[in-house]
Motif scaffolding. Structure first.
Motif, PDB file in Angstrom:
ATOM      1  N   THR A 400       0.849  -1.184   0.000  1.00 46.09           N
ATOM      2  CA  THR A 400       0.000   0.000   0.000  1.00 46.09           C
ATOM      3  C   THR A 400       0.886   1.235   0.000  1.00 46.09           C
ATOM      4  OG1 THR A 400      -0.101  -0.077   2.423  1.00 46.09           O
ATOM      5  CG2 THR A 400      -1.922  -1.068   1.227  1.00 46.09           C
ATOM      6  N   THR A 401       0.499   2.248  -0.720  1.00 40.48           N
ATOM      7  CA  THR A 401       1.289   3.497  -0.744  1.00 40.48           C
ATOM      8  C   THR A 401       1.005   4.277   0.538  1.00 40.48           C
ATOM      9  OG1 THR A 401      -0.520   4.554  -1.954  1.00 40.48           O
ATOM     10  CG2 THR A 401       1.313   3.694  -3.256  1.00 40.48           C
ATOM     11  N   LYS A 402       2.087   4.703   1.193  1.00 35.96           N
ATOM     12  CA  LYS A 402       1.944   5.430   2.455  1.00 35.96           C
ATOM     13  C   LYS A 402       2.180   6.911   2.222  1.00 35.96           C
ATOM     14  CE  LYS A 402       3.492   1.603   5.397  1.00 35.96           C
ATOM     15  NZ  LYS A 402       4.491   1.173   6.390  1.00 35.96           N
ATOM     16  N   ASP A 403       1.340   7.737   2.857  1.00 38.77           N
ATOM     17  CA  ASP A 403       1.597   9.176   2.767  1.00 38.77           C
ATOM     18  C   ASP A 403       2.633   9.572   3.826  1.00 38.77           C
ATOM     19  OD1 ASP A 403       0.261   9.161   5.161  1.00 38.77           O
ATOM     20  OD2 ASP A 403      -1.551  10.142   4.419  1.00 38.77           O
ATOM     21  N   VAL A 407       4.337   7.433   7.153  1.00 33.69           N
ATOM     22  CA  VAL A 407       5.774   7.133   7.232  1.00 33.69           C
ATOM     23  C   VAL A 407       6.361   7.662   8.532  1.00 33.69           C
ATOM     24  CG1 VAL A 407       8.028   7.581   6.179  1.00 33.69           C
ATOM     25  CG2 VAL A 407       6.056   7.082   4.718  1.00 33.69           C
ATOM     26  N   LEU A 408       6.006   8.895   8.901  1.00 34.53           N
ATOM     27  CA  LEU A 408       6.505   9.490  10.144  1.00 34.53           C
ATOM     28  C   LEU A 408       6.012   8.726  11.372  1.00 34.53           C
ATOM     29  CD1 LEU A 408       6.198  13.304   9.373  1.00 34.53           C
ATOM     30  CD2 LEU A 408       8.302  12.080   9.917  1.00 34.53           C
ATOM     31  N   ASN A 409       4.732   8.343  11.352  1.00 31.23           N
ATOM     32  CA  ASN A 409       4.174   7.580  12.485  1.00 31.23           C
ATOM     33  C   ASN A 409       4.864   6.229  12.621  1.00 31.23           C
ATOM     34  OD1 ASN A 409       2.334   9.560  13.161  1.00 31.23           O
ATOM     35  ND2 ASN A 409       0.692   8.700  11.882  1.00 31.23           N
ATOM     36  N   SER A 410       5.105   5.569  11.481  1.00 31.09           N
ATOM     37  CA  SER A 410       5.797   4.280  11.495  1.00 31.09           C
ATOM     38  C   SER A 410       7.215   4.438  12.040  1.00 31.09           C
ATOM     39  CB  SER A 410       5.819   3.712  10.069  1.00 31.09           C
ATOM     40  OG  SER A 410       6.586   2.546  10.005  1.00 31.09           O
ATOM     41  N   LEU A 415      11.159   3.807  16.397  1.00 29.28           N
ATOM     42  CA  LEU A 415      12.164   4.440  17.260  1.00 29.28           C
ATOM     43  C   LEU A 415      11.833   4.232  18.733  1.00 29.28           C
ATOM     44  CD1 LEU A 415      14.760   6.134  17.018  1.00 29.28           C
ATOM     45  CD2 LEU A 415      13.331   8.187  17.187  1.00 29.28           C
ATOM     46  N   GLU A 416      10.557   4.337  19.046  1.00 33.32           N
ATOM     47  CA  GLU A 416      10.116   4.132  20.436  1.00 33.32           C
ATOM     48  C   GLU A 416      10.387   2.694  20.882  1.00 33.32           C
ATOM     49  OE1 GLU A 416       6.024   4.635  23.075  1.00 33.32           O
ATOM     50  OE2 GLU A 416       6.053   5.302  20.985  1.00 33.32           O
ATOM     51  N   LYS A 417      10.112   1.732  19.984  1.00 38.37           N
ATOM     52  CA  LYS A 417      10.393   0.322  20.311  1.00 38.37           C
ATOM     53  C   LYS A 417      11.885   0.093  20.520  1.00 38.37           C
ATOM     54  CE  LYS A 417       6.454  -1.770  17.878  1.00 38.37           C
ATOM     55  NZ  LYS A 417       6.044  -2.581  16.711  1.00 38.37           N
TER      56      LYS A 417
END
Length: 442
Positions: A400-403, A407-410, A415-417
């Motif tokens: 699926t194409t991500k906006d 991408v930033l949320n992913s 990074l949090e993990k």
């Protein structure tokens, strides 16, 4: 005059005089007795034409008591099955129907009359006329009619609509019955009606029980959904039949029903409801009794490509045998739809393991030609399946194409993990160091 002419007329005249006196005196029991005696006299004398005339006459007399009309219609109802021929029976039914029309206090009797007349019409092959007669009666508004009799009447309306292939009206009528009504606890004692409430009549002896009506309802709904090959809804109907205690306790009854559930689950398009039913059916202990169908369902939940030819060769005999089992064949398009579902399953499996794949390789995995593979994939994309085909270079992408926000949320989540993992590692290292130092001091 029929059977004894003058004497019958004279006795009826005497009783009519008595009826008039009782009616004018508002004597309910006396009026009912006089009306009953007149009908009884005509019946015993086999004077059916006179009986019809007297019923109409008595119903139209000035200030006629409701109780007398009700008693008259109820008594005449008992004579219908004892008429000498069909013509006399139809004439009596039509007479009573005209008397009962528009009178709310004999609406139940009128519904029963219409049902009898519709049955006669159906036996004569006039299904459209029978269906029209039944549809004129809205039993769902009858407060005094027993629940089972109401349901049985509506189901008869649905059946006649299906027989005349009026599927739109059949659906409208079927919605008058809520499936929850069949789950009511019939073992509970009936509450006595409070003062002022309508007294609900007992259902006639020929009306089936609530659980039998449940089975009839779902069998009719299977006929309706079979019209447009709605496999998932057919499966749910069979599932409801399967849950009936009398069916579930008898292996001879539940085996064919469970077979049908399995077949229609496989034929249903992939969606959350189908997936939920599939997993619930696999957990059923009875499924182990028909091992080949357990194997069929197991293949669908396993994320592996299914070879169509091997599966068809294994289950072809069982598929063909369904026409000899409860419910009949699975439908004209069933074999074609089964192949379609297997191809869809295989495409879903491929999408789980590949983010990008060449169209040629996809066609090889599906055992199809490239145009066929492209067609099936395109049909699935129309049904909200995520895939893109780059035809010039022959690449299929399942990503699926991500906006930018996704991408930033992913990235932030990853990074949090990572930081959580580093913190846990530091804590473990610190703990091990403290334990080691304590051991050295000791």
């Amino acid at each position: 005059m029929e059977n004894g002419g003058g004497s019958l007329e004279a006795r009826i005249e005497q009783l009519l005089t008595v009826e008039k006196q009782m009616r004018q005196a508002s004597d309910v029991s006396g009026t009912k007795k006089a009306v009953s005696d007149i009908l009884d006299l005509c019946f015993k004398g086999n004077a059916w034409k006179t009986l019809n005339d007297q019923i109409v006459l008595l119903s139209k007399r000035r200030g006629q008591l409701k109780q007398a009309v009700t008693a008259m219609v109820q008594q005449a109802l008992e004579y219908i099955d004892q008429t000498p021929d069909l013509e006399t029976r139809i004439e009596l039914i039509k007479t009573l129907n005209s008397v009962a029309a528009g009178k709310i206090y004999v609406e139940i009797e009128r519904a029963r009359l219409v049902k009898k007349l519709a049955k006669i019409k159906e036996e004569q092959g006039q299904i459209a006329e029978a269906a029209d007669l039944m549809q004129d009666v809205a039993v769902e508004t009858f407060g005094a009619m027993a629940k089972t009799e109401k349901i049985a009447f509506i189901l008869e309306q649905v059946r006649l609509c299906l027989d005349r292939q009026d599927y739109v009206r059949a659906q409208i009528l079927s919605r008058k019955i809520s499936p929850r009504v069949f789950d009511a606890d019939t073992s509970k004692e009936k509450k006595k009606p409070k003062e002022g409430e309508n007294i609900v009549e007992e259902a006639p002896a020929d009306i089936p029980s609530l659980l039998e009506l449940k089975r009839i309802y779902y069998e009719l709904m299977i006929r309706y959904y079979s019209h447009n090959n709605d496999y998932l809804e057919i499966c749910r109907c069979y599932k409801s039949i399967y849950e009936i205690p009398s069916v579930k306790e008898n292996p001879q009854q539940w085996t064919p029903v469970l077979r049908k559930i399995c077949w229609y689950l496989v034929l249903s398009p992939h969606d959350p409801m189908q997936s939920s039913l599939l997993n619930a059916t696999l957990e059923d202990k009875n499924l182990s009794e028909i091992a080949q169908f357990r194997l069929l369902l197991k293949q669908l939940v396993t994320m592996e490509v299914i070879q169509w030819t091997a599966l068809w060769n294994t289950f072809k005999d069982d598929f063909d045998n369904e026409k000899n089992i409860l419910g009949g064949s699975l439908g004209e398009k069933a074999a074609e739809d089964l192949r379609q579902r297997i191809i869809e399953h295989n495409i879903i499996v491929v999408s789980k393991f590949y983010s990008r794949i060449t169209l040629q390789r996809l066609a090889e995995l599906l055992c199809l030609s490239i145009p066929e593979a492209e067609k099936h994939l395109s049909d699935m994309v129309v049904s909200k399946f995520v895939a893109k085909i780059d035809r010039p270079i022959g690449i299929v992408s399942f990503q699926t194409t991500k906006d930018s926000n996704d991408v930033l949320n992913s990235w932030a989540t990853n990074l949090e993990k990572l930081l959580d993992l580093v913190e846990k590692s530091c804590r473990q290292i610190h703990k091990e160091t403290m334990v080691h130092k304590a051991a050295l001091r000791a």
